[in-house]
Motif scaffolding. Structure first.
Motif, PDB file in Angstrom:
ATOM      1  N   GLN A 101     -72.183 -35.223  11.966  1.00 52.06           N
ATOM      2  CA  GLN A 101     -72.420 -33.944  12.637  1.00 52.06           C
ATOM      3  C   GLN A 101     -71.107 -33.335  13.130  1.00 52.06           C
ATOM      4  O   GLN A 101     -70.879 -32.124  13.006  1.00 52.06           O
ATOM      5  N   VAL A 102     -70.231 -34.178  13.674  1.00 49.37           N
ATOM      6  CA  VAL A 102     -68.962 -33.673  14.197  1.00 49.37           C
ATOM      7  C   VAL A 102     -68.101 -33.115  13.075  1.00 49.37           C
ATOM      8  O   VAL A 102     -67.471 -32.062  13.227  1.00 49.37           O
ATOM      9  N   ARG A 103     -68.066 -33.802  11.936  1.00 45.61           N
ATOM     10  CA  ARG A 103     -67.257 -33.321  10.811  1.00 45.61           C
ATOM     11  C   ARG A 103     -67.749 -31.965  10.326  1.00 45.61           C
ATOM     12  O   ARG A 103     -66.964 -31.047  10.086  1.00 45.61           O
ATOM     13  N   VAL A 104     -69.085 -31.851  10.166  1.00 46.95           N
ATOM     14  CA  VAL A 104     -69.648 -30.588   9.703  1.00 46.95           C
ATOM     15  C   VAL A 104     -69.383 -29.479  10.716  1.00 46.95           C
ATOM     16  O   VAL A 104     -68.989 -28.362  10.361  1.00 46.95           O
ATOM     17  N   THR A 105     -69.601 -29.782  11.993  1.00 47.98           N
ATOM     18  CA  THR A 105     -69.397 -28.789  13.045  1.00 47.98           C
ATOM     19  C   THR A 105     -67.942 -28.350  13.119  1.00 47.98           C
ATOM     20  O   THR A 105     -67.640 -27.167  13.283  1.00 47.98           O
ATOM     21  N   LYS A 106     -67.015 -29.313  12.987  1.00 48.87           N
ATOM     22  CA  LYS A 106     -65.595 -29.002  13.063  1.00 48.87           C
ATOM     23  C   LYS A 106     -65.195 -28.033  11.946  1.00 48.87           C
ATOM     24  O   LYS A 106     -64.461 -27.066  12.179  1.00 48.87           O
ATOM     25  N   GLU A 107     -65.680 -28.300  10.749  1.00 46.95           N
ATOM     26  CA  GLU A 107     -65.346 -27.428   9.629  1.00 46.95           C
ATOM     27  C   GLU A 107     -65.952 -26.046   9.815  1.00 46.95           C
ATOM     28  O   GLU A 107     -65.315 -25.022   9.546  1.00 46.95           O
ATOM     29  N   LEU A 108     -67.190 -26.015  10.327  1.00 46.35           N
ATOM     30  CA  LEU A 108     -67.858 -24.734  10.577  1.00 46.35           C
ATOM     31  C   LEU A 108     -67.085 -23.928  11.621  1.00 46.35           C
ATOM     32  O   LEU A 108     -66.885 -22.719  11.465  1.00 46.35           O
ATOM     33  N   ILE A 109     -66.653 -24.596  12.686  1.00 51.11           N
ATOM     34  CA  ILE A 109     -65.912 -23.903  13.753  1.00 51.11           C
ATOM     35  C   ILE A 109     -64.620 -23.312  13.221  1.00 51.11           C
ATOM     36  O   ILE A 109     -64.281 -22.160  13.503  1.00 51.11           O
ATOM     37  N   ARG A 110     -63.878 -24.110  12.460  1.00 48.82           N
ATOM     38  CA  ARG A 110     -62.604 -23.625  11.928  1.00 48.82           C
ATOM     39  C   ARG A 110     -62.810 -22.373  11.084  1.00 48.82           C
ATOM     40  O   ARG A 110     -62.102 -21.380  11.235  1.00 48.82           O
ATOM     41  N   ASN A 111     -63.800 -22.436  10.189  1.00 50.15           N
ATOM     42  CA  ASN A 111     -64.042 -21.296   9.304  1.00 50.15           C
ATOM     43  C   ASN A 111     -64.512 -20.075  10.092  1.00 50.15           C
ATOM     44  O   ASN A 111     -64.056 -18.950   9.866  1.00 50.15           O
ATOM     45  N   LEU A 112     -65.432 -20.326  11.043  1.00 51.97           N
ATOM     46  CA  LEU A 112     -65.973 -19.222  11.829  1.00 51.97           C
ATOM     47  C   LEU A 112     -64.906 -18.595  12.718  1.00 51.97           C
ATOM     48  O   LEU A 112     -64.820 -17.372  12.850  1.00 51.97           O
ATOM     49  N   ALA A 113     -64.062 -19.444  13.316  1.00 47.02           N
ATOM     50  CA  ALA A 113     -63.007 -18.929  14.197  1.00 47.02           C
ATOM     51  C   ALA A 113     -62.038 -18.036  13.436  1.00 47.02           C
ATOM     52  O   ALA A 113     -61.630 -16.985  13.928  1.00 47.02           O
ATOM     53  N   HIS A 114     -61.683 -18.444  12.239  1.00 42.96           N
ATOM     54  CA  HIS A 114     -60.769 -17.612  11.444  1.00 42.96           C
ATOM     55  C   HIS A 114     -61.427 -16.294  11.046  1.00 42.96           C
ATOM     56  O   HIS A 114     -60.770 -15.246  11.015  1.00 42.96           O
ATOM     57  N   GLU A 115     -62.731 -16.348  10.756  1.00 40.63           N
ATOM     58  CA  GLU A 115     -63.441 -15.124  10.385  1.00 40.63           C
ATOM     59  C   GLU A 115     -63.548 -14.160  11.566  1.00 40.63           C
ATOM     60  O   GLU A 115     -63.503 -12.946  11.405  1.00 40.63           O
ATOM     61  N   ILE A 116     -63.685 -14.693  12.768  1.00 39.15           N
ATOM     62  CA  ILE A 116     -63.797 -13.854  13.967  1.00 39.15           C
ATOM     63  C   ILE A 116     -62.433 -13.276  14.348  1.00 39.15           C
ATOM     64  O   ILE A 116     -62.330 -12.131  14.788  1.00 39.15           O
ATOM     65  N   LYS A 117     -61.398 -14.088  14.157  1.00 37.71           N
ATOM     66  CA  LYS A 117     -60.067 -13.733  14.645  1.00 37.71           C
ATOM     67  C   LYS A 117     -59.550 -12.425  14.030  1.00 37.71           C
ATOM     68  O   LYS A 117     -58.987 -11.575  14.733  1.00 37.71           O
ATOM     69  N   ASN A 118     -59.735 -12.241  12.731  1.00 41.57           N
ATOM     70  CA  ASN A 118     -59.189 -11.057  12.060  1.00 41.57           C
ATOM     71  C   ASN A 118     -59.808  -9.746  12.554  1.00 41.57           C
ATOM     72  O   ASN A 118     -59.071  -8.832  12.953  1.00 41.57           O
ATOM     73  N   PRO A 119     -61.151  -9.595  12.548  1.00 44.95           N
ATOM     74  CA  PRO A 119     -61.712  -8.337  13.047  1.00 44.95           C
ATOM     75  C   PRO A 119     -61.469  -8.107  14.529  1.00 44.95           C
ATOM     76  O   PRO A 119     -61.430  -6.959  14.988  1.00 44.95           O
ATOM     77  N   LEU A 120     -61.291  -9.171  15.312  1.00 44.16           N
ATOM     78  CA  LEU A 120     -61.029  -8.990  16.745  1.00 44.16           C
ATOM     79  C   LEU A 120     -59.752  -8.191  16.980  1.00 44.16           C
ATOM     80  O   LEU A 120     -59.689  -7.316  17.842  1.00 44.16           O
ATOM     81  N   GLY A 121     -58.714  -8.537  16.214  1.00 47.30           N
ATOM     82  CA  GLY A 121     -57.461  -7.796  16.362  1.00 47.30           C
ATOM     83  C   GLY A 121     -57.641  -6.324  16.030  1.00 47.30           C
ATOM     84  O   GLY A 121     -57.090  -5.446  16.719  1.00 47.30           O
ATOM     85  N   GLY A 122     -58.439  -6.055  14.994  1.00 47.56           N
ATOM     86  CA  GLY A 122     -58.698  -4.667  14.625  1.00 47.56           C
ATOM     87  C   GLY A 122     -59.478  -3.920  15.687  1.00 47.56           C
ATOM     88  O   GLY A 122     -59.180  -2.748  16.000  1.00 47.56           O
ATOM     89  N   ILE A 123     -60.480  -4.573  16.268  1.00 52.27           N
ATOM     90  CA  ILE A 123     -61.287  -3.944  17.316  1.00 52.27           C
ATOM     91  C   ILE A 123     -60.421  -3.613  18.529  1.00 52.27           C
ATOM     92  O   ILE A 123     -60.487  -2.517  19.097  1.00 52.27           O
ATOM     93  N   ARG A 124     -59.571  -4.560  18.930  1.00 57.86           N
ATOM     94  CA  ARG A 124     -58.715  -4.331  20.104  1.00 57.86           C
ATOM     95  C   ARG A 124     -57.721  -3.188  19.844  1.00 57.86           C
ATOM     96  O   ARG A 124     -57.517  -2.310  20.693  1.00 57.86           O
ATOM     97  N   GLY A 125     -57.125  -3.216  18.656  1.00 56.33           N
ATOM     98  CA  GLY A 125     -56.165  -2.164  18.329  1.00 56.33           C
ATOM     99  C   GLY A 125     -56.805  -0.794  18.277  1.00 56.33           C
ATOM    100  O   GLY A 125     -56.229   0.198  18.771  1.00 56.33           O
ATOM    101  N   ALA A 126     -58.021  -0.732  17.717  1.00 55.91           N
ATOM    102  CA  ALA A 126     -58.721   0.553  17.633  1.00 55.91           C
ATOM    103  C   ALA A 126     -59.060   1.068  19.029  1.00 55.91           C
ATOM    104  O   ALA A 126     -58.962   2.272  19.309  1.00 55.91           O
ATOM    105  N   ALA A 127     -59.452   0.154  19.930  1.00 57.73           N
ATOM    106  CA  ALA A 127     -59.785   0.559  21.301  1.00 57.73           C
ATOM    107  C   ALA A 127     -58.545   1.094  22.018  1.00 57.73           C
ATOM    108  O   ALA A 127     -58.615   2.077  22.779  1.00 57.73           O
TER     109      ALA A 127
END
Length: 367
Positions: free
Chosen positions: A140-166
């Motif tokens: 479970q930890v291995r699967v969760t760790k991989e999911l977190i890494r992928n999800l965090a990278h996916e969130i990180k990119n649009p966040l910068g765009g949202i902040r810059g646009a604001a």
């Protein structure tokens, strides 16, 4: 194991079967003709609390069981070559603790040495259940760790765009009162960015390996926690001073133990007000330990035990998952990061909890 051969000629019975000392399960070798015990391994000694010579002097192994009738019947069937292997459950006596409950074991009876001897392998039923839980936790930890890494990278990119646009929108606003709304966007984007950074933190920081004394780690954690919770909390030391140093990342270990101990102190709020909050930091050496399907001769066993209300039952099986918290306002990342840091040391954290007692057990291989 029917092709078992002596490890070395001229060593006697114990020398022939010395490889069994490296197994986690209890192993005994019996003479097929009369059931006399020829050898027991180190795991058998540890489970019964008696040295090998004392166990061998006790004669027939069947006398060590509460009711050996089923075992004897199956043993005789294997000796008679009716079966090559049989499995059954039994209750093993504890000679060093005669008033203790017998030990439930799964027994495997197998012919070896062309039927001249019989091999008995005993697996503690609780040990098997623990290994199954450990395997599930690691998966479970291995699967969760991989999911977190992928999800965090996916969130990180649009966040910068949202902040810059604001920020650009804020500069073009004619009505200054509307900047309140752009500030909300910027602040929330920053908050999410900080959360993502915390999720990615264990994978960014290099592993700083050096000699570590686990008691120095615990003393640092103890002083940090007592500095924050100075009233109503006692932290008890129960150390095994003979434990050796090992190679590890001191800062990661401090953070892992601190996350668990700090959570315990927060959970003890009512006990602290009553003045009887208690956390025990306990270290022991564990021998022949299996962690993550790998066998280790020696391991550090660190217990962090508190007398708090316990982990809520609805999250007990998920407490190492990210964003799962039993505390109001908790981020749900402390135990996730602790598990990750300990796994980077080839170790594992397990939790047992009930009202009045919560125990976090950390195991790390030792040299």
């Amino acid at each position: 194991m029917s092709g078992l051969r002596p490890a070395s000629a001229g060593r006697g019975e114990s020398g022939r079967y010395e490889a069994f000392d490296h197994l986690a399960t209890m192993v005994a070798v019996l003479r097929a003709a009369d059931g006399c015990c020829l050898f027991v391994n180190a795991a058998f000694e540890a489970a019964l609390g008696l040295p090998r010579r004392a166990l061998l002097r006790r004669g027939r192994l069947f006398d060590w069981f509460v009711d050996a009738s089923a075992l004897v019947t199956n043993y005789q069937a294997v000796v008679a070559n009716q079966y090559s292997t049989v499995r059954l459950e039994a209750l093993l006596r504890r000679p060093t603790a005669p008033h203790a409950e017998p030990l439930p074991v799964h027994v495997i009876v197998t012919q070896v040495d062309h039927g001249e001897t019989i091999l008995l392998e005993l697996v503690e039923i609780e040990q098997q259940a623990r290994q199954d839980r450990e395997t599930r936790t690691l998966d479970q930890v291995r699967v969760t760790k991989e999911l977190i890494r992928n999800l965090a990278h996916e969130i990180k990119n649009p966040l910068g765009g949202i902040r810059g646009a604001a920020q650009l929108l804020e500069m073009d606003l004619a009505d200054a009162t509307l900047t309140e709304y752009t500030q909300v966007i910027i602040h929330e984007a920053d908050r999410l960015q900080a959360l993502v950074d915390r999720l990615l933190a264990p994978h960014r920081r290099p592993h700083m390996v050096a000699d570590v004394n686990i008691h120095e780690v615990l003393e640092r954690v103890r002083s940090l926690v007592l500095a924050e919770f100075s009233r109503g909390l006692t932290i008890v030391r129960d150390y095994d001073a003979s434990l050796p140093e090992f190679r590890g990342d001191r800062e990661q270990l401090i953070q892992a133990v601190l996350n668990i101990t700090h959570n315990a102190a927060l959970a003890l709020a009512e006990r602290r007000q009553a003045g009887d909050a208690r956390i025990v930091l306990r270290t022991r050496a564990a021998r022949q330990v299996t962690i993550g399907r790998q066998r280790y001769r020696l391991a550090l066993e660190l217990h962090i035990e508190d007398n708090g209300p316990g982990v809520p039952p609805e999250i007990r099986d998920r407490i190492f998952f990210p964003l799962v918290s039993g505390r109001e306002g908790g981020s749900g990342l402390g135990l996730t990061l602790a598990q990750d840091f300990i796994q980077q040391h080839q170790g594992l954290i397990e939790c047992e909890s009930e009202p009045g007692r919560t125990l976090f057990k950390i195991q790390i291989p030792l040299p």
